[in-house]
Structure formats: C-alpha cells, structure tokens
Scaffold this active site. Sequence first.
Site, PDB file in Angstrom:
ATOM      1  N   ARG A  79       0.865  -1.179   0.000  1.00 13.58           N
ATOM      2  CA  ARG A  79       0.000   0.000   0.000  1.00 13.58           C
ATOM      3  C   ARG A  79       0.900   1.227   0.000  1.00 13.58           C
ATOM      4  O   ARG A  79       1.493   1.589   1.022  1.00 13.58           O
ATOM      5  CB  ARG A  79      -0.915  -0.011   1.225  1.00 13.58           C
ATOM      6  CG  ARG A  79      -1.912  -1.173   1.245  1.00 13.58           C
ATOM      7  CD  ARG A  79      -2.857  -1.143   0.071  1.00 13.58           C
ATOM      8  NE  ARG A  79      -3.946  -2.107   0.193  1.00 13.58           N
ATOM      9  CZ  ARG A  79      -4.904  -2.274  -0.698  1.00 13.58           C
ATOM     10  NH1 ARG A  79      -4.895  -1.550  -1.826  1.00 13.58           N
ATOM     11  NH2 ARG A  79      -5.856  -3.165  -0.516  1.00 13.58           N
ATOM     12  N   ALA A  91     -10.445  -7.867  -0.431  1.00 11.90           N
ATOM     13  CA  ALA A  91     -11.352  -6.717  -0.508  1.00 11.90           C
ATOM     14  C   ALA A  91     -11.227  -6.069  -1.871  1.00 11.90           C
ATOM     15  O   ALA A  91     -10.251  -6.289  -2.598  1.00 11.90           O
ATOM     16  CB  ALA A  91     -11.029  -5.710   0.597  1.00 11.90           C
ATOM     17  N   GLU A 108     -14.088 -10.605  -5.624  1.00  9.51           N
ATOM     18  CA  GLU A 108     -12.817 -10.258  -5.001  1.00  9.51           C
ATOM     19  C   GLU A 108     -12.187 -11.451  -4.288  1.00  9.51           C
ATOM     20  O   GLU A 108     -10.967 -11.634  -4.321  1.00  9.51           O
ATOM     21  CB  GLU A 108     -13.013  -9.099  -4.016  1.00  9.51           C
ATOM     22  CG  GLU A 108     -13.415  -7.794  -4.668  1.00  9.51           C
ATOM     23  CD  GLU A 108     -12.354  -7.247  -5.614  1.00  9.51           C
ATOM     24  OE1 GLU A 108     -11.171  -7.619  -5.477  1.00  9.51           O
ATOM     25  OE2 GLU A 108     -12.724  -6.450  -6.503  1.00  9.51           O
ATOM     26  N   GLU A 112      -8.510 -12.536  -5.465  1.00  9.15           N
ATOM     27  CA  GLU A 112      -7.380 -12.291  -4.575  1.00  9.15           C
ATOM     28  C   GLU A 112      -6.929 -13.526  -3.801  1.00  9.15           C
ATOM     29  O   GLU A 112      -5.748 -13.632  -3.445  1.00  9.15           O
ATOM     30  CB  GLU A 112      -7.727 -11.171  -3.585  1.00  9.15           C
ATOM     31  CG  GLU A 112      -7.910  -9.823  -4.258  1.00  9.15           C
ATOM     32  CD  GLU A 112      -7.897  -8.670  -3.274  1.00  9.15           C
ATOM     33  OE1 GLU A 112      -7.882  -8.913  -2.047  1.00  9.15           O
ATOM     34  OE2 GLU A 112      -7.889  -7.516  -3.743  1.00  9.15           O
ATOM     35  N   GLU A 160      -0.968  -6.503  -6.856  1.00 10.63           N
ATOM     36  CA  GLU A 160      -1.497  -7.823  -6.516  1.00 10.63           C
ATOM     37  C   GLU A 160      -0.682  -8.962  -7.108  1.00 10.63           C
ATOM     38  O   GLU A 160      -0.913 -10.125  -6.773  1.00 10.63           O
ATOM     39  CB  GLU A 160      -2.941  -7.933  -6.993  1.00 10.63           C
ATOM     40  CG  GLU A 160      -3.890  -6.951  -6.325  1.00 10.63           C
ATOM     41  CD  GLU A 160      -5.314  -7.080  -6.842  1.00 10.63           C
ATOM     42  OE1 GLU A 160      -5.510  -7.863  -7.800  1.00 10.63           O
ATOM     43  OE2 GLU A 160      -6.210  -6.416  -6.303  1.00 10.63           O
TER      44      GLU A 160
END
Length: 221
Positions: A79, A91, A108, A112, A160
């Site tokens: 992040r 998320a 999601e 993910e 990701e």
Amino acid sequence: MTERLEDVVAPRPVVRRDDVFSGRIFDVVRDSVDLGGGGEAGEGDQAGTVTREYVDHPGAVAVVALDAEDRVALVDQYRHPVRSVLWEVPAGLLDVEGEPAHVGAARELAEEADLVAQRWDVLADFLTSPGGSNEALRVYLARELSPVPVGERHVRTDEEAAMQVRWVPLDDAVAAVLDGSLHNPSTVVGVLAAHASRAGGWASLRPVDAPWPYRRGTLPS
C-alpha cells in the site's frame, strides 16, 4: 426500555457542489451545506452554511473467509500511501455499475485468494473516514470454502502480482490486531467482528441483502 443505539441518516441541504479533482478511483468534491439557522458559520450561535471538501468514493467490500478449522484467509499487498506491505482480508471496490455487493465480494475473494464460498453472511458495515470521505465498506463472512480450479484463476497484476495467501487462526488474527501488528481497517473490523459474532453463536449475522443505507447511490445527494 433502552433506546436503540443507531446512526441516523439525516442529510442537510447541499446548496452548491463543485468538482475539485477527478481521479481514476475516487473524486474530491466541495459542498456548501446548509446546517440550518441562517447566516454564515461562525456567526454567534447560528450554524448557517458551511463548506466541506471530501473524497467521493464508490465504496468497497471485504471478506472474512473462514475455513472449517476457524482459520481466516489473509493476503499481503503493498500500500503505497503508507509505504507498507499489509496483511489484509480480501477486498475490493464496488466499481461495477448495478452489481450486488455480495457478488462483488465473491469476485474479489476469487481474484485475490482463489477461493469460492457456498455460505455468505453480512458481518459488519463501517464508514472508513466519515469526516473526510463518503466511502462505505461492507464486510462479509464467507464459509464452506473451496479453491477456484487452477485453469480458471484470475491473473493478478500491479500490486497484486506478488500477493500471497496465508491462513491464520482467527484467535491469532485477533491477537495481532490488539497488539498493533495489523492495521488495515477492513482486517481490524472484520476479524474483531468475526470473533465477537462467533462468541455469540453467529446470532449477529445478517443476510447478504440486509439494508445498507450508506452504499453510494443510496444516500440522498
């Protein structure tokens, strides 16, 4: 009888709106809001009209995926605003027009964590930063899990691309929140809510279509 404790949707009139910034994910807007009482804010006891700038956000969903051993699936993601790799529950944004929130959550989870779930419930709702953003986030509890077939898995890119899935006992995840090791708000809210709901025999869970007055497009403009 004790009065019910709940937030109340009570919009004040917006007399003017200006677009300050338009971005890829969110915008920044400036509203002139009539709080009542007349005059300009700061004139004695009169509330009057005030100006508020805030992030106009599409909203998001998060998923506490819990397996038969009471382990929660966490993924790691860089992040950039906080210059950190955070362990998070899966998320994502509610950026598909008209998509039911639980469908977005399932998407999601598959993208993910390479997981699908047969059982879905609403675990918690929260507003990420109501003093500066209208972002609303709904946290789901997903159970009865199975893996997405290898040939059908989503190809992850950008931050990701290097994402890993780690299975953590729910109690250990709660301890990591409380000792300051985990910071992502969806993870903090999600694992604490799951722990509390489990202690109550999951009686607090709500159906996937439970009312959500703060989802974007639901609040009066």
